[in-house]
Design a protein around this motif. Structure first.
Motif, PDB file in Angstrom:
ATOM      1  N   ALA A 106      11.101  -8.828  16.551  1.00  0.00           N
ATOM      2  CA  ALA A 106      10.235  -9.100  17.706  1.00  0.00           C
ATOM      3  C   ALA A 106       9.313 -10.285  17.420  1.00  0.00           C
ATOM      4  O   ALA A 106       9.072 -11.131  18.301  1.00  0.00           O
ATOM      5  CB  ALA A 106       9.431  -7.857  18.067  1.00  0.00           C
ATOM      6  N   ASP A 107       8.819 -10.381  16.187  1.00  0.00           N
ATOM      7  CA  ASP A 107       7.974 -11.520  15.811  1.00  0.00           C
ATOM      8  C   ASP A 107       8.752 -12.827  15.892  1.00  0.00           C
ATOM      9  O   ASP A 107       8.236 -13.845  16.371  1.00  0.00           O
ATOM     10  CB  ASP A 107       7.414 -11.336  14.393  1.00  0.00           C
ATOM     11  CG  ASP A 107       6.317 -10.300  14.316  1.00  0.00           C
ATOM     12  OD1 ASP A 107       5.727  -9.951  15.363  1.00  0.00           O
ATOM     13  OD2 ASP A 107       6.040  -9.824  13.192  1.00  0.00           O
TER      14      ASP A 107
ATOM     15  N   ASP B  65      11.314 -13.446  17.809  1.00  0.00           N
ATOM     16  CA  ASP B  65      11.511 -13.723  19.233  1.00  0.00           C
ATOM     17  C   ASP B  65      10.228 -14.252  19.868  1.00  0.00           C
ATOM     18  O   ASP B  65      10.261 -15.179  20.682  1.00  0.00           O
ATOM     19  CB  ASP B  65      11.967 -12.461  19.972  1.00  0.00           C
ATOM     20  CG  ASP B  65      13.328 -11.953  19.512  1.00  0.00           C
ATOM     21  OD1 ASP B  65      14.075 -12.714  18.862  1.00  0.00           O
ATOM     22  OD2 ASP B  65      13.627 -10.774  19.793  1.00  0.00           O
ATOM     23  N   LEU B  66       9.111 -13.664  19.492  1.00  0.00           N
ATOM     24  CA  LEU B  66       7.826 -14.072  20.044  1.00  0.00           C
ATOM     25  C   LEU B  66       7.474 -15.503  19.641  1.00  0.00           C
ATOM     26  O   LEU B  66       7.037 -16.299  20.474  1.00  0.00           O
ATOM     27  CB  LEU B  66       6.735 -13.099  19.580  1.00  0.00           C
ATOM     28  CG  LEU B  66       5.331 -13.312  20.120  1.00  0.00           C
ATOM     29  CD1 LEU B  66       5.309 -13.301  21.642  1.00  0.00           C
ATOM     30  CD2 LEU B  66       4.408 -12.234  19.580  1.00  0.00           C
ATOM     31  N   VAL B  67       7.683 -15.834  18.385  1.00  0.00           N
ATOM     32  CA  VAL B  67       7.389 -17.194  17.930  1.00  0.00           C
ATOM     33  C   VAL B  67       8.273 -18.203  18.656  1.00  0.00           C
ATOM     34  O   VAL B  67       7.800 -19.252  19.108  1.00  0.00           O
ATOM     35  CB  VAL B  67       7.536 -17.321  16.394  1.00  0.00           C
ATOM     36  CG1 VAL B  67       7.517 -18.779  15.950  1.00  0.00           C
ATOM     37  CG2 VAL B  67       6.433 -16.532  15.704  1.00  0.00           C
TER      38      VAL B  67
ATOM     39  N   ALA C 248       9.552 -17.890  21.618  1.00  0.00           N
ATOM     40  CA  ALA C 248       9.063 -17.958  22.987  1.00  0.00           C
ATOM     41  C   ALA C 248       7.761 -18.760  23.069  1.00  0.00           C
ATOM     42  O   ALA C 248       7.559 -19.548  24.005  1.00  0.00           O
ATOM     43  CB  ALA C 248       8.868 -16.555  23.561  1.00  0.00           C
ATOM     44  N   LEU C 249       6.882 -18.589  22.089  1.00  0.00           N
ATOM     45  CA  LEU C 249       5.628 -19.343  22.097  1.00  0.00           C
ATOM     46  C   LEU C 249       5.864 -20.835  21.881  1.00  0.00           C
ATOM     47  O   LEU C 249       5.228 -21.667  22.527  1.00  0.00           O
ATOM     48  CB  LEU C 249       4.670 -18.796  21.037  1.00  0.00           C
ATOM     49  CG  LEU C 249       3.994 -17.480  21.381  1.00  0.00           C
ATOM     50  CD1 LEU C 249       3.257 -16.928  20.168  1.00  0.00           C
ATOM     51  CD2 LEU C 249       3.053 -17.641  22.559  1.00  0.00           C
TER      52      LEU C 249
ATOM     53  N   ARG D  83       7.069 -22.118  25.098  1.00  0.00           N
ATOM     54  CA  ARG D  83       5.962 -22.172  26.057  1.00  0.00           C
ATOM     55  C   ARG D  83       5.068 -23.372  25.765  1.00  0.00           C
ATOM     56  O   ARG D  83       4.676 -24.106  26.669  1.00  0.00           O
ATOM     57  CB  ARG D  83       5.150 -20.875  25.994  1.00  0.00           C
ATOM     58  CG  ARG D  83       4.130 -20.761  27.106  1.00  0.00           C
ATOM     59  CD  ARG D  83       3.321 -19.481  26.971  1.00  0.00           C
ATOM     60  NE  ARG D  83       2.634 -19.131  28.186  1.00  0.00           N
ATOM     61  CZ  ARG D  83       1.566 -19.749  28.652  1.00  0.00           C
ATOM     62  NH1 ARG D  83       1.066 -20.782  28.013  1.00  0.00           N
ATOM     63  NH2 ARG D  83       0.989 -19.345  29.781  1.00  0.00           N
TER      64      ARG D  83
ATOM     65  N   TYR E  33      -2.993 -13.182  25.910  1.00  0.00           N
ATOM     66  CA  TYR E  33      -2.624 -14.313  26.763  1.00  0.00           C
ATOM     67  C   TYR E  33      -3.789 -15.258  26.999  1.00  0.00           C
ATOM     68  O   TYR E  33      -3.598 -16.468  27.152  1.00  0.00           O
ATOM     69  CB  TYR E  33      -2.003 -13.845  28.080  1.00  0.00           C
ATOM     70  CG  TYR E  33      -0.508 -13.919  27.988  1.00  0.00           C
ATOM     71  CD1 TYR E  33       0.185 -15.041  28.410  1.00  0.00           C
ATOM     72  CD2 TYR E  33       0.217 -12.891  27.418  1.00  0.00           C
ATOM     73  CE1 TYR E  33       1.552 -15.128  28.280  1.00  0.00           C
ATOM     74  CE2 TYR E  33       1.590 -12.963  27.286  1.00  0.00           C
ATOM     75  CZ  TYR E  33       2.248 -14.087  27.715  1.00  0.00           C
ATOM     76  OH  TYR E  33       3.605 -14.178  27.572  1.00  0.00           O
TER      77      TYR E  33
END
Length: 87
Positions: free
Chosen positions: A14-15, A17-19, A21-22, A25, A73
């Motif tokens: 998940a980390d 994937d999050l990185v 995505a960030l 972004r 956020y």
């Protein structure tokens, strides 16, 4: 302990994937900043910021996480604003 290990592996994924995505972004934020500068627009748009905060809390559909998501956020957007201003 195997269950804990599996959960931690899932958190690690998940980390990752999050990185990803960030980074995506923030790449998009930089492009928005470029366009705003070309048009002479302000970086900060409080109306848009509130829309994003409302959107992400609604996307989660988990009221128990609302405050945490808003806080995370808010920091993401604060950092994005800094990026837009610096470049």
């Amino acid at each position: 302990m195997a269950d804990l290990s599996k959960l931690r592996d899932q958190i690690d994924q998940a980390d990752q994937d999050l990185v990803k995505a960030l980074v995506k972004r923030y790449d998009l934020v930089m492009e928005v900043g470029r366009l705003k500068r070309e048009k002479g627009q302000a970086v900060f748009d409080p109306k848009r910021e509130e829309q994003v905060l409302d959107k992400v809390t609604n996307l989660a559909q988990r009221p128990e996480y609302e405050a945490a998501l808003r806080a995370v956020y808010q920091e993401i957007m604060d950092q994005a604003q800094r990026l837009e201003e610096d470049f």
